[in-house]
Write a protein that holds these residues in place. Structure first.
Motif, PDB file in Angstrom:
ATOM      1  N   GLY B 301     -25.033   4.048 -12.437  1.00  0.00           N
ATOM      2  CA  GLY B 301     -26.122   4.511 -11.583  1.00  0.00           C
ATOM      3  C   GLY B 301     -27.421   4.653 -12.370  1.00  0.00           C
ATOM      4  N   ARG B 302     -27.286   5.149 -13.590  1.00  0.00           N
ATOM      5  CA  ARG B 302     -28.465   5.311 -14.438  1.00  0.00           C
ATOM      6  C   ARG B 302     -29.147   3.969 -14.666  1.00  0.00           C
ATOM      7  NH1 ARG B 302     -29.561   9.445 -17.685  1.00  0.00           N
ATOM      8  NH2 ARG B 302     -29.221  10.547 -15.748  1.00  0.00           N
ATOM      9  N   LYS B 303     -28.322   2.920 -14.805  1.00  0.00           N
ATOM     10  CA  LYS B 303     -28.893   1.582 -15.015  1.00  0.00           C
ATOM     11  C   LYS B 303     -29.688   1.132 -13.796  1.00  0.00           C
ATOM     12  CE  LYS B 303     -25.344   0.141 -18.197  1.00  0.00           C
ATOM     13  NZ  LYS B 303     -23.972  -0.291 -18.272  1.00  0.00           N
ATOM     14  N   ILE B 304     -29.192   1.456 -12.606  1.00  0.00           N
ATOM     15  CA  ILE B 304     -29.910   1.065 -11.394  1.00  0.00           C
ATOM     16  C   ILE B 304     -31.279   1.738 -11.362  1.00  0.00           C
ATOM     17  CG2 ILE B 304     -29.898   1.197  -8.867  1.00  0.00           C
ATOM     18  CD1 ILE B 304     -26.891   0.943  -8.959  1.00  0.00           C
ATOM     19  N   PHE B 305     -31.316   3.036 -11.650  1.00  0.00           N
ATOM     20  CA  PHE B 305     -32.595   3.746 -11.684  1.00  0.00           C
ATOM     21  C   PHE B 305     -33.505   3.156 -12.752  1.00  0.00           C
ATOM     22  CE2 PHE B 305     -30.419   7.031  -9.257  1.00  0.00           C
ATOM     23  CZ  PHE B 305     -31.426   7.435  -8.403  1.00  0.00           C
ATOM     24  N   ALA B 306     -32.920   2.828 -13.910  1.00  0.00           N
ATOM     25  CA  ALA B 306     -33.728   2.288 -15.006  1.00  0.00           C
ATOM     26  C   ALA B 306     -34.398   0.989 -14.577  1.00  0.00           C
ATOM     27  CB  ALA B 306     -32.857   2.061 -16.234  1.00  0.00           C
ATOM     28  N   LEU B 307     -33.645   0.137 -13.914  1.00  0.00           N
ATOM     29  CA  LEU B 307     -34.218  -1.134 -13.459  1.00  0.00           C
ATOM     30  C   LEU B 307     -35.334  -0.901 -12.455  1.00  0.00           C
ATOM     31  CD1 LEU B 307     -32.045  -2.827 -14.908  1.00  0.00           C
ATOM     32  CD2 LEU B 307     -31.853  -4.142 -12.814  1.00  0.00           C
ATOM     33  N   GLY B 308     -35.163   0.139 -11.631  1.00  0.00           N
ATOM     34  CA  GLY B 308     -36.209   0.460 -10.666  1.00  0.00           C
ATOM     35  C   GLY B 308     -37.461   0.979 -11.351  1.00  0.00           C
ATOM     36  N   GLY B 309     -37.288   1.577 -12.529  1.00  0.00           N
ATOM     37  CA  GLY B 309     -38.440   2.103 -13.257  1.00  0.00           C
ATOM     38  C   GLY B 309     -39.167   1.012 -14.012  1.00  0.00           C
ATOM     39  N   SER B 310     -38.442   0.260 -14.824  1.00  0.00           N
ATOM     40  CA  SER B 310     -39.050  -0.818 -15.588  1.00  0.00           C
ATOM     41  C   SER B 310     -37.977  -1.812 -15.997  1.00  0.00           C
ATOM     42  CB  SER B 310     -39.749  -0.273 -16.832  1.00  0.00           C
ATOM     43  OG  SER B 310     -40.001  -1.324 -17.736  1.00  0.00           O
ATOM     44  N   VAL B 311     -38.087  -3.009 -15.467  1.00  0.00           N
ATOM     45  CA  VAL B 311     -37.087  -4.036 -15.769  1.00  0.00           C
ATOM     46  C   VAL B 311     -37.115  -4.368 -17.264  1.00  0.00           C
ATOM     47  CG1 VAL B 311     -36.358  -6.395 -15.330  1.00  0.00           C
ATOM     48  CG2 VAL B 311     -37.237  -5.005 -13.469  1.00  0.00           C
ATOM     49  N   GLU B 312     -38.322  -4.511 -17.793  1.00  0.00           N
ATOM     50  CA  GLU B 312     -38.445  -4.917 -19.193  1.00  0.00           C
ATOM     51  C   GLU B 312     -37.892  -3.833 -20.127  1.00  0.00           C
ATOM     52  OE1 GLU B 312     -38.953  -7.838 -20.185  1.00  0.00           O
ATOM     53  OE2 GLU B 312     -39.005  -7.376 -22.312  1.00  0.00           O
ATOM     54  N   ALA B 313     -38.222  -2.577 -19.842  1.00  0.00           N
ATOM     55  CA  ALA B 313     -37.705  -1.496 -20.681  1.00  0.00           C
ATOM     56  C   ALA B 313     -36.182  -1.456 -20.613  1.00  0.00           C
ATOM     57  CB  ALA B 313     -38.291  -0.158 -20.249  1.00  0.00           C
ATOM     58  N   SER B 314     -35.622  -1.704 -19.431  1.00  0.00           N
ATOM     59  CA  SER B 314     -34.168  -1.689 -19.295  1.00  0.00           C
ATOM     60  C   SER B 314     -33.548  -2.806 -20.120  1.00  0.00           C
ATOM     61  CB  SER B 314     -33.758  -1.880 -17.838  1.00  0.00           C
ATOM     62  OG  SER B 314     -34.530  -1.089 -16.997  1.00  0.00           O
ATOM     63  N   ARG B 315     -34.184  -3.979 -20.029  1.00  0.00           N
ATOM     64  CA  ARG B 315     -33.662  -5.122 -20.770  1.00  0.00           C
ATOM     65  C   ARG B 315     -33.668  -4.807 -22.267  1.00  0.00           C
ATOM     66  NH1 ARG B 315     -34.678 -10.555 -22.343  1.00  0.00           N
ATOM     67  NH2 ARG B 315     -36.885 -10.277 -22.644  1.00  0.00           N
ATOM     68  N   ARG B 316     -34.769  -4.216 -22.712  1.00  0.00           N
ATOM     69  CA  ARG B 316     -34.866  -3.910 -24.142  1.00  0.00           C
ATOM     70  C   ARG B 316     -33.909  -2.810 -24.546  1.00  0.00           C
ATOM     71  NH1 ARG B 316     -41.394  -4.125 -25.105  1.00  0.00           N
ATOM     72  NH2 ARG B 316     -41.687  -6.216 -24.276  1.00  0.00           N
ATOM     73  N   ALA B 317     -33.500  -1.987 -23.590  1.00  0.00           N
ATOM     74  CA  ALA B 317     -32.530  -0.948 -23.923  1.00  0.00           C
ATOM     75  C   ALA B 317     -31.120  -1.515 -23.936  1.00  0.00           C
ATOM     76  CB  ALA B 317     -32.630   0.207 -22.928  1.00  0.00           C
ATOM     77  N   GLY B 318     -30.988  -2.811 -23.738  1.00  0.00           N
ATOM     78  CA  GLY B 318     -29.674  -3.436 -23.825  1.00  0.00           C
ATOM     79  C   GLY B 318     -28.911  -3.485 -22.515  1.00  0.00           C
ATOM     80  N   ILE B 319     -29.589  -3.168 -21.407  1.00  0.00           N
ATOM     81  CA  ILE B 319     -28.916  -3.209 -20.107  1.00  0.00           C
ATOM     82  C   ILE B 319     -28.806  -4.655 -19.643  1.00  0.00           C
ATOM     83  CG2 ILE B 319     -29.180  -2.610 -17.672  1.00  0.00           C
ATOM     84  CD1 ILE B 319     -30.471   0.010 -18.615  1.00  0.00           C
ATOM     85  N   ASN B 320     -27.640  -5.009 -19.114  1.00  0.00           N
ATOM     86  CA  ASN B 320     -27.438  -6.362 -18.601  1.00  0.00           C
ATOM     87  C   ASN B 320     -28.075  -6.458 -17.209  1.00  0.00           C
ATOM     88  OD1 ASN B 320     -26.540  -8.794 -17.617  1.00  0.00           O
ATOM     89  ND2 ASN B 320     -24.518  -8.588 -18.543  1.00  0.00           N
ATOM     90  N   VAL B 321     -29.345  -6.824 -17.200  1.00  0.00           N
ATOM     91  CA  VAL B 321     -30.129  -6.792 -15.968  1.00  0.00           C
ATOM     92  C   VAL B 321     -29.506  -7.670 -14.884  1.00  0.00           C
ATOM     93  CG1 VAL B 321     -32.368  -7.342 -14.963  1.00  0.00           C
ATOM     94  CG2 VAL B 321     -32.251  -6.289 -17.219  1.00  0.00           C
ATOM     95  N   THR B 322     -29.095  -8.866 -15.263  1.00  0.00           N
ATOM     96  CA  THR B 322     -28.523  -9.801 -14.290  1.00  0.00           C
ATOM     97  C   THR B 322     -27.296  -9.209 -13.608  1.00  0.00           C
ATOM     98  OG1 THR B 322     -29.211 -11.507 -15.826  1.00  0.00           O
ATOM     99  CG2 THR B 322     -27.807 -12.195 -14.021  1.00  0.00           C
TER     100      THR B 322
END
Ligand code: ATP
Ligand code: MG
Lengths: 263, 436
Positions: B301-322
């Motif tokens: 769930g945290r990842k979903i919120f993170a993507l809603g906040g900033s896709v690029e920041a999430s990607r850099r935090a190592g989240i598998n955006v796809t």
């Protein structure tokens, strides 16, 4: 001074990176040892941030080799870099505005308990970390959106310290910071070196660079333009490497003001 | 809790005597154990009032506008027609809303990413048609047909997610194509006759007609929900205290529990006035609690919120955006299918008009009216419940007044527009308040 190991933690060999028609990096070489602070300097657009992003896995390299502890590695995603032990503080776009400080500090490596977020432990450690780094923010539970630019920057820096990284990359960490916070970040960089971490520090501030760095690597128009030992190099030499000429805007200005003084 | 209370009004009492210190409260904090710059809530009712005022000023409206709106709607329709708040009418509203509400839960997930899914109406129709054809025309066991319909919904959503996340097509366009395609698919599956009557006593049929008629059922559920809420809050606070991080005072937990208890027991009483506790309500509640837990308490769930906040920041935090994006669209497709089954159950048939008309708009409107931001990164699945309550209440209220369709559309539109405006203004206020 701390002992510096023989094999560099990170070595770049002939790294190149293109963005469409822009050749951002050409055949760049860089070595960073454990317990060493390498300052990366260069004018605006020299390619410093791009270099950092290739190491951090944000932009994969086009050509060249990245060596980690002497062995070639491929870094294609941020995750790869994190797994190696590289922590990066970016110049831009590093935090999620809608998530609180704790959430941002632990983003991508949340603590869990039975698969569920361990908020209490994360909050406890966040407060501990922020206290050790003397970082002042009103609450660890407010969204990043309500922090000042400098406060955001300190949160981003704190985040890079969380996972005991081997290499910390700081891209203009002090650009948005106040006098005291800047001093704290420089202290922090020194503490990292004492603990045997390798540090790459990007800065436009020569005083900061001279204060904490061991070596200065100069980038100019996407290429290496010399690596200098800080202790044995004058500021003028570094500046002329950055601008690419002994006769440059900086020296001309210096000559002018000196001339005025001597009159 | 013995926390410096002056800090609650920090804004009004700046320490003028120490101008040399950039941030006097901060300097003081260095010597006190608990950081007094924290906006600590005063105890007692006054504390809530101050906290409330602070949040309103900062633009943290949350669910306040929609709860107020709901109260106003209830008062107006009750004045117009005393049947509006009758047990039967409320019961009908809460069952009818489940279909749209389920779809809206999926929409909340997609909106949290800052994206949109326009296909959910058609996907819900396609899923109900699939279940109907397999169970009735092909004679398969109904539960198999239902499982296949759900799996189809998830797969369809994942397919949309693939086009969006991997191939980079805008979600708006992909799901618009999905809207048309799955509508065509549903019509094709239903074939020439166009309507399949479901067994009213079958699995799907029972979804909206089954009641736990024992009086104890509704009250029992209310007791369990309230008790679990109190225990988790209480124990959570105990853990926080033990770990030395700020915790809510007990009075706060008690007040919240009391509020929940009032709502829960009022609902239970109301249901028992009619036929008992509806199965549909129980399932809806279970999904709401489950999804809320996933969104706010799990790393996913945290990842979903993170993507809603900033896709690029999430990607850099190592989240598998796809992967997260595909999974969110799969969830949306899955909830569309669930909603489709509830809607089919309500009319005991799968027919050609399923998933069309104002269903899609209502599902999206419900999420937004409930307080989910269109800009991504802000919202809860409970928003779907509140929003759909508003929409369906308006529908029923107007029906009681025999006010025709056109007016219903116009009123729902006005409510939606108001909400979106509130959302936009809220965002602006938050920006200015945040950067003060
Ligand atoms: N994502 C991108 N797409 C296209 N070009 C880019 C991208 N990122 C950087 N560049 C180009 O690469 C070059 C180097 O940019 P970079 O951001 O690395 O400079 P820098 O040395 O960090 O400068 P500064 O000191 O201003 O931060 C510039 O010419 C820039 O226009
Ligand atoms: Mg840069």
């Amino acid at each position: 001074m701390v002992h510096v190991s023989a094999t560099p933690v990170l070595a770049l060999r002939g790294v190149s990176k293109r963005f469409g028609a822009v050749q951002a990096l050409t055949d760049v070489e860089l070595e960073v040892h454990a317990g060493e602070v390498v300052a990366l300097v260069g004018d605006n657009g020299a390619g410093k941030s791009t270099l950092v992003k290739t190491i951090a896995g944000v932009h994969p390299i086009d050509e060249g080799v990245i060596e980690w502890d002497g062995k070639p590695v491929t870094i294609t995603r941020p995750h790869d870099a994190q797994a190696l032990g590289i922590a990066t503080v970016y110049q831009d776009l590093a935090l999620c505005d809608n998530i609180d400080v704790v959430g941002n500090l632990f983003l991508g490596r949340e603590l869990r308990k039975w698969g569920v977020l361990d908020e209490v432990e994360m909050e406890r450690r966040s407060r501990e970390l922020l206290t050790t780094l003397s970082i002042r923010i009103p609450s660890v539970r407010i969204p990043i959106a309500s922090l000042s630019g400098g406060q955001r920057q300190t949160v981003a820096i704190a985040r890079s310290m969380l996972g005991e990284p081997k290499l910390v990359i700081l891209d203009e960490p002090t650009a948005a910071l106040g006098v005291e916070q800047t001093a704290q970040v420089l202290d922090l960089v020194e503490r990292l070196r004492e603990r045997g971490h390798a540090v790459i520090l990007i800065s436009h501030n020569m005083a900061d660079v001279k204060a904490v760095a061991d070596k200065v690597a100069v980038l100019r128009l996407g290429r290496n333009n010399g690596v200098f030992e800080v202790k044995t190099t004058s500021q003028e030499e570094i500046i002329s490497a950055i601008t690419g000429a002994t006769d440059n805007a900086v020296t001309r200005r210096a000559a002018r003001t000196n001339g005025e003084v001597s009159k | 809790m013995s926390i410096d209370k002056t800090s609650a009004s920090a804004g009004e009492t700046p320490a003028q005597d120490a101008p040399a210190v950039e941030n006097p409260e901060a300097a003081a904090a260095a010597v006190t154990a608990v950081d007094p710059r924290l906006l600590v809530q005063q105890e007692g009712l006054l504390g809530y009032w101050h906290e409330f005022k602070r949040k309103m000023k900062a633009g943290e409206l949350g669910s306040v506008p929609v709860v107020l709106g709901l109260a106003i709607i209830c008062i107006i329709f009750q004045v117009l027609n005393s049947n509006f708040l009758s047990a039967q009418n409320i019961n009908d509203i809460t069952i009818t809303m489940v279909g749209t509400g389920m779809i809206s839960v999926g929409i909340v997930f997609v909106l949290l990413l800052g994206e949109i899914d326009l296909s959910v109406g058609s996907v819900s129709g396609a899923a109900s048609a699939l279940a109907g054809v397999l169970a009735v025309n092909q004679g398969w066991p109904e539960w198999t047909a239902v499982l296949i319909a759900l799996a189809a919904g998830i797969a369809i959503g994942a397919l949309h997610g693939f086009f969006f996340a991997v191939l980079g097509a805008p979600a708006f366009a992909v799901t618009l194509a999905g809207l048309l395609f799955w509508l065509g698919f549903m019509l094709k599956v239903l074939g020439a006759d166009g309507t399949i009557n479901l067994d009213p006593n079958g699995l799907v049929g029972k979804l909206t007609t089954y009641y736990f008629s024992d009086v104890a059922a509704a009250y029992g559920l209310a007791v369990v929900v309230v008790a679990v809420f109190f225990l988790t809050s209480f124990l959570g606070n105990r853990r926080r205290e033990a770990a030395g991080v700020p915790s809510r005072p007990l009075s706060d937990t008690v007040l919240r529990t009391a509020l929940l208890a009032v709502v829960a027991f009022a609902a239970a009483y109301m249901y028992n006035q009619y036929k008992g506790l509806p199965l549909a309500t129980v399932i809806f509640l279970a999904f709401l609690i489950g999804t809320d837990f996933v969104l706010r308490r799990t790393p996913y769930g945290r990842k979903i919120f993170a993507l809603g906040g900033s896709v690029e920041a999430s990607r850099r935090a190592g989240i598998n955006v796809t992967a997260v994006r595909i999974s969110v669209f799969a969830i949306s497709g899955g909830f569309a299918a669930i909603g489709g089954l509830f809607l089919a159950s309500k009319i005991a048939s799968a027919n050609q008009s399923a998933g069309t008309g104002d269903l899609l708009m209502n599902a999206i409107a419900a999420a937004v009216i409930g307080g989910t931001s269109l800009f991504g990164g802000r919202g809860r699945t409970w928003n779907a419940l509140l929003g759909v309550l508003v929409i369906v209440s308006i529908q029923y209220g107007l029906q009681l007044e025999s006010i025709a369709e056109p007016v219903k559309y116009m009123i729902t539109a006005a409510v939606l527009l108001t909400t979106v405006v509130i959302d936009s203004i809220t965002r602006k206020t938050q920006k200015t308040a945040g950067r003060a």
